[in-house]
Design a protein around this motif. Structure first.
Motif, PDB file in Angstrom:
ATOM      1  N   ARG A 222      75.799  40.408  18.631  1.00  0.00           N
ATOM      2  CA  ARG A 222      76.313  40.511  20.001  1.00  0.00           C
ATOM      3  C   ARG A 222      76.955  41.867  20.276  1.00  0.00           C
ATOM      4  O   ARG A 222      76.957  42.337  21.408  1.00  0.00           O
ATOM      5  CB  ARG A 222      77.289  39.362  20.257  1.00  0.00           C
ATOM      6  CG  ARG A 222      76.551  38.021  20.371  1.00  0.00           C
ATOM      7  CD  ARG A 222      77.440  36.827  20.126  1.00  0.00           C
ATOM      8  NE  ARG A 222      76.680  35.587  20.152  1.00  0.00           N
ATOM      9  CZ  ARG A 222      75.957  35.134  19.135  1.00  0.00           C
ATOM     10  NH1 ARG A 222      75.916  35.829  18.005  1.00  0.00           N
ATOM     11  NH2 ARG A 222      75.274  34.017  19.232  1.00  0.00           N
ATOM     12  N   ALA A 223      77.492  42.507  19.246  1.00  0.00           N
ATOM     13  CA  ALA A 223      78.039  43.847  19.425  1.00  0.00           C
ATOM     14  C   ALA A 223      76.923  44.843  19.721  1.00  0.00           C
ATOM     15  O   ALA A 223      77.093  45.748  20.556  1.00  0.00           O
ATOM     16  CB  ALA A 223      78.816  44.268  18.184  1.00  0.00           C
ATOM     17  N   TRP A 224      75.778  44.690  19.053  1.00  0.00           N
ATOM     18  CA  TRP A 224      74.643  45.575  19.327  1.00  0.00           C
ATOM     19  C   TRP A 224      74.134  45.361  20.749  1.00  0.00           C
ATOM     20  O   TRP A 224      73.790  46.323  21.446  1.00  0.00           O
ATOM     21  CB  TRP A 224      73.517  45.318  18.332  1.00  0.00           C
ATOM     22  CG  TRP A 224      73.757  45.886  16.975  1.00  0.00           C
ATOM     23  CD1 TRP A 224      73.827  45.213  15.786  1.00  0.00           C
ATOM     24  CD2 TRP A 224      73.971  47.270  16.647  1.00  0.00           C
ATOM     25  NE1 TRP A 224      74.062  46.076  14.751  1.00  0.00           N
ATOM     26  CE2 TRP A 224      74.162  47.342  15.245  1.00  0.00           C
ATOM     27  CE3 TRP A 224      74.023  48.439  17.398  1.00  0.00           C
ATOM     28  CZ2 TRP A 224      74.387  48.552  14.580  1.00  0.00           C
ATOM     29  CZ3 TRP A 224      74.261  49.644  16.738  1.00  0.00           C
ATOM     30  CH2 TRP A 224      74.437  49.690  15.358  1.00  0.00           C
ATOM     31  N   ARG A 225      74.080  44.098  21.186  1.00  0.00           N
ATOM     32  CA  ARG A 225      73.611  43.835  22.554  1.00  0.00           C
ATOM     33  C   ARG A 225      74.550  44.473  23.579  1.00  0.00           C
ATOM     34  O   ARG A 225      74.089  45.038  24.578  1.00  0.00           O
ATOM     35  CB  ARG A 225      73.500  42.336  22.795  1.00  0.00           C
ATOM     36  CG  ARG A 225      73.087  41.999  24.236  1.00  0.00           C
ATOM     37  CD  ARG A 225      72.495  40.615  24.375  1.00  0.00           C
ATOM     38  NE  ARG A 225      73.363  39.597  23.850  1.00  0.00           N
ATOM     39  CZ  ARG A 225      72.981  38.331  23.671  1.00  0.00           C
ATOM     40  NH1 ARG A 225      71.729  37.980  23.966  1.00  0.00           N
ATOM     41  NH2 ARG A 225      73.809  37.440  23.194  1.00  0.00           N
ATOM     42  N   GLN A 226      75.858  44.412  23.325  1.00  0.00           N
ATOM     43  CA  GLN A 226      76.813  45.024  24.239  1.00  0.00           C
ATOM     44  C   GLN A 226      76.625  46.537  24.294  1.00  0.00           C
ATOM     45  O   GLN A 226      76.659  47.134  25.378  1.00  0.00           O
ATOM     46  CB  GLN A 226      78.238  44.687  23.817  1.00  0.00           C
ATOM     47  CG  GLN A 226      79.306  45.232  24.765  1.00  0.00           C
ATOM     48  CD  GLN A 226      80.703  44.841  24.344  1.00  0.00           C
ATOM     49  OE1 GLN A 226      80.901  44.229  23.304  1.00  0.00           O
ATOM     50  NE2 GLN A 226      81.691  45.193  25.147  1.00  0.00           N
ATOM     51  N   ALA A 228      73.879  48.180  23.729  1.00  0.00           N
ATOM     52  CA  ALA A 228      72.628  48.444  24.436  1.00  0.00           C
ATOM     53  C   ALA A 228      72.827  48.339  25.941  1.00  0.00           C
ATOM     54  O   ALA A 228      72.318  49.165  26.715  1.00  0.00           O
ATOM     55  CB  ALA A 228      71.553  47.462  23.972  1.00  0.00           C
ATOM     56  N   ARG A 229      73.579  47.353  26.367  1.00  0.00           N
ATOM     57  CA  ARG A 229      73.829  47.192  27.805  1.00  0.00           C
ATOM     58  C   ARG A 229      74.681  48.332  28.338  1.00  0.00           C
ATOM     59  O   ARG A 229      74.466  48.800  29.466  1.00  0.00           O
ATOM     60  CB  ARG A 229      74.510  45.847  28.049  1.00  0.00           C
ATOM     61  CG  ARG A 229      73.566  44.653  27.879  1.00  0.00           C
ATOM     62  CD  ARG A 229      74.296  43.329  27.999  1.00  0.00           C
ATOM     63  NE  ARG A 229      73.357  42.216  27.986  1.00  0.00           N
ATOM     64  CZ  ARG A 229      73.722  40.935  27.933  1.00  0.00           C
ATOM     65  NH1 ARG A 229      75.015  40.617  27.880  1.00  0.00           N
ATOM     66  NH2 ARG A 229      72.808  39.980  27.924  1.00  0.00           N
ATOM     67  N   GLN A 230      75.648  48.793  27.544  1.00  0.00           N
ATOM     68  CA  GLN A 230      76.477  49.925  27.973  1.00  0.00           C
ATOM     69  C   GLN A 230      75.641  51.189  28.155  1.00  0.00           C
ATOM     70  O   GLN A 230      75.974  52.045  28.981  1.00  0.00           O
ATOM     71  CB  GLN A 230      77.589  50.163  26.954  1.00  0.00           C
ATOM     72  CG  GLN A 230      78.664  49.096  26.951  1.00  0.00           C
ATOM     73  CD  GLN A 230      79.666  49.274  25.824  1.00  0.00           C
ATOM     74  OE1 GLN A 230      79.512  50.159  24.970  1.00  0.00           O
ATOM     75  NE2 GLN A 230      80.688  48.433  25.796  1.00  0.00           N
ATOM     76  N   ALA A 231      74.569  51.295  27.372  1.00  0.00           N
ATOM     77  CA  ALA A 231      73.684  52.458  27.490  1.00  0.00           C
ATOM     78  C   ALA A 231      72.725  52.324  28.668  1.00  0.00           C
ATOM     79  O   ALA A 231      71.994  53.270  28.976  1.00  0.00           O
ATOM     80  CB  ALA A 231      72.892  52.649  26.196  1.00  0.00           C
ATOM     81  N   GLY A 232      72.720  51.159  29.332  1.00  0.00           N
ATOM     82  CA  GLY A 232      71.882  50.964  30.508  1.00  0.00           C
ATOM     83  C   GLY A 232      70.661  50.095  30.312  1.00  0.00           C
ATOM     84  O   GLY A 232      69.875  49.906  31.241  1.00  0.00           O
ATOM     85  N   PHE A 233      70.472  49.559  29.095  1.00  0.00           N
ATOM     86  CA  PHE A 233      69.283  48.761  28.804  1.00  0.00           C
ATOM     87  C   PHE A 233      69.482  47.289  29.139  1.00  0.00           C
ATOM     88  O   PHE A 233      70.602  46.773  29.125  1.00  0.00           O
ATOM     89  CB  PHE A 233      68.927  48.854  27.314  1.00  0.00           C
ATOM     90  CG  PHE A 233      68.479  50.212  26.875  1.00  0.00           C
ATOM     91  CD1 PHE A 233      67.205  50.673  27.167  1.00  0.00           C
ATOM     92  CD2 PHE A 233      69.328  51.034  26.141  1.00  0.00           C
ATOM     93  CE1 PHE A 233      66.783  51.922  26.751  1.00  0.00           C
ATOM     94  CE2 PHE A 233      68.915  52.281  25.709  1.00  0.00           C
ATOM     95  CZ  PHE A 233      67.635  52.727  26.019  1.00  0.00           C
ATOM     96  N   ARG A 234      68.371  46.629  29.391  1.00  0.00           N
ATOM     97  CA  ARG A 234      68.312  45.170  29.325  1.00  0.00           C
ATOM     98  C   ARG A 234      67.868  44.837  27.904  1.00  0.00           C
ATOM     99  O   ARG A 234      66.838  45.340  27.457  1.00  0.00           O
ATOM    100  CB  ARG A 234      67.317  44.599  30.333  1.00  0.00           C
ATOM    101  CG  ARG A 234      67.695  44.830  31.792  1.00  0.00           C
ATOM    102  CD  ARG A 234      66.613  44.276  32.703  1.00  0.00           C
ATOM    103  NE  ARG A 234      66.916  44.495  34.107  1.00  0.00           N
ATOM    104  CZ  ARG A 234      67.588  43.645  34.870  1.00  0.00           C
ATOM    105  NH1 ARG A 234      67.994  42.491  34.342  1.00  0.00           N
ATOM    106  NH2 ARG A 234      67.835  43.914  36.135  1.00  0.00           N
ATOM    107  N   ALA A 235      68.622  44.031  27.199  1.00  0.00           N
ATOM    108  CA  ALA A 235      68.346  43.808  25.773  1.00  0.00           C
ATOM    109  C   ALA A 235      68.080  42.342  25.477  1.00  0.00           C
ATOM    110  O   ALA A 235      68.816  41.458  25.933  1.00  0.00           O
ATOM    111  CB  ALA A 235      69.514  44.300  24.931  1.00  0.00           C
ATOM    112  N   ARG A 236      67.030  42.093  24.714  1.00  0.00           N
ATOM    113  CA  ARG A 236      66.730  40.759  24.187  1.00  0.00           C
ATOM    114  C   ARG A 236      66.764  40.842  22.663  1.00  0.00           C
ATOM    115  O   ARG A 236      66.263  41.812  22.076  1.00  0.00           O
ATOM    116  CB  ARG A 236      65.364  40.260  24.654  1.00  0.00           C
ATOM    117  CG  ARG A 236      65.236  40.138  26.150  1.00  0.00           C
ATOM    118  CD  ARG A 236      63.936  39.442  26.553  1.00  0.00           C
ATOM    119  NE  ARG A 236      62.769  40.120  26.021  1.00  0.00           N
ATOM    120  CZ  ARG A 236      62.168  41.146  26.612  1.00  0.00           C
ATOM    121  NH1 ARG A 236      62.633  41.625  27.755  1.00  0.00           N
ATOM    122  NH2 ARG A 236      61.103  41.705  26.079  1.00  0.00           N
ATOM    123  N   LEU A 237      67.346  39.839  22.024  1.00  0.00           N
ATOM    124  CA  LEU A 237      67.518  39.844  20.578  1.00  0.00           C
ATOM    125  C   LEU A 237      66.586  38.831  19.927  1.00  0.00           C
ATOM    126  O   LEU A 237      66.407  37.723  20.429  1.00  0.00           O
ATOM    127  CB  LEU A 237      68.970  39.518  20.210  1.00  0.00           C
ATOM    128  CG  LEU A 237      70.060  40.333  20.913  1.00  0.00           C
ATOM    129  CD1 LEU A 237      71.425  39.975  20.338  1.00  0.00           C
ATOM    130  CD2 LEU A 237      69.800  41.825  20.784  1.00  0.00           C
TER     131      LEU A 237
END
Length: 290
Positions: A222-226, A228-237
């Motif tokens: 969940r830290a990686w997803r956060q 990724a979102r901060q960088a502007g991405f939509r992220a799926r794990l």
């Protein structure tokens, strides 16, 4: 007639020579067939997802940041050899790039380029890649967000980025850490039994001997997803590899290893249950309008 090869003195070895020799020695202590199983499963999962990301795209560019010897990049090239796909690999390790170049020549690929450079500052034009791959790189960076920002810059709007990295929130890992604390370190000692030679014979510290050398930014999923979102991405794990990584004790118990393989086969039907995997696979997209 055979020619004798002179043996250099210890003092004449460079720091790079010594580091390389230490790693070579450590391989024979740590590596085993269970480790190879995890690496293969991760490689297969990554390649499958990259090929899927290429579906429906015509003239596209694939960039592999931290490509090493080209294991993933050239596997995708074999799986998607159609016209109009351009492959670019970037890495700082010139020796690894040389080996990748030899493979490219052997296979006769005409659409693969290799660049010696920093993944944090690739020099690639902005929005020039439709698919960006970076496997087992981001955890080695003290500021992983810099790599995410570079991927964002290089990735074209509507493009897809795929990253793999160890997952600290993996259930077996969390359970093992808890059990080890309750047992005051005895579980860890048993898990890494047989690795003393790696620590003593190669000069690695106990933490390095545990196989985490260079992993300065491991994080839970969940830290990686956060990030990724901060960088502007939509992220799926997704699950990125196997349920457990190949510790030495697992190689000594093939029946138990077989049970883990069976579990991985079943868990493969639940790819979004990412905390059942030692590695995480993140599929990140950049909105078309950005």
């Amino acid at each position: 007639m055979s020619e004798p090869i002179p043996i250099p003195s210890r003092e004449s070895l460079s720091e790079t020579d010594i580091k390389t020799d230490r790693w070579q020695e450590s391989i024979y202590v740590e590596e085993n067939y269970t480790v190879d199983y995890t690496h293969y499963d991760q490689h297969r999962s990554l390649v499958r997802n990259v090929v899927k990301a290429l579906e429906g795209r015509a003239a596209v560019t694939v960039a592999d940041l931290g490509c090493g010897e080209g294991l993933n990049l050239l596997a995708v090239c074999r799986r998607a050899p159609r016209e109009g796909v351009r492959y670019i690999g970037v890495d700082l390790n010139r020796a690894a790039l040389k080996r990748a170049a030899n493979r490219i020549a052997y296979r006769g690929y005409r659409n693969v380029e290799l660049l010696a450079g920093d993944v944090l500052d690739t020099g690639l034009p902005a929005a020039s890649a439709d698919v960006v791959v970076s496997s087992e790189v981001i955890e080695h960076l003290r500021d992983p967000q810099r790599l995410l920002r570079e991927i964002w810059r290089v990735l074209a709007p509507g493009g897809t980025a795929i990253i793999t990295t160890p997952n600290l929130s993996n259930y077996p890992r969390r359970i093992g850490n808890l059990a080890d604390r309750l047992l005051r370190g005895r579980l860890r000692d048993r898990a890494y039994a047989g690795m003393a030679d790696r620590a003593e014979g190669t000069g690695f510290t106990p933490d390095e001997a545990a196989g985490i050398l260079g992993h300065v930014s491991e994080k839970p999923a969940r830290a990686w997803r956060q990030l990724a979102r901060q960088a502007g991405f939509r992220a799926r794990l997704y699950r990125g590899s196997t349920l457990v990584y190949g510790y030495p004790w697992l190689a000594r118990h093939p029946a138990l290893f077989g049970l883990f393989c069976l579990a991985d086969g079943l868990l493969g039907c639940l790819p979004r249950w990412f905390d059942t995997s030692h590695d995480l696979l993140m599929v990140m997209t950049k909105d078309p309008g950005v």
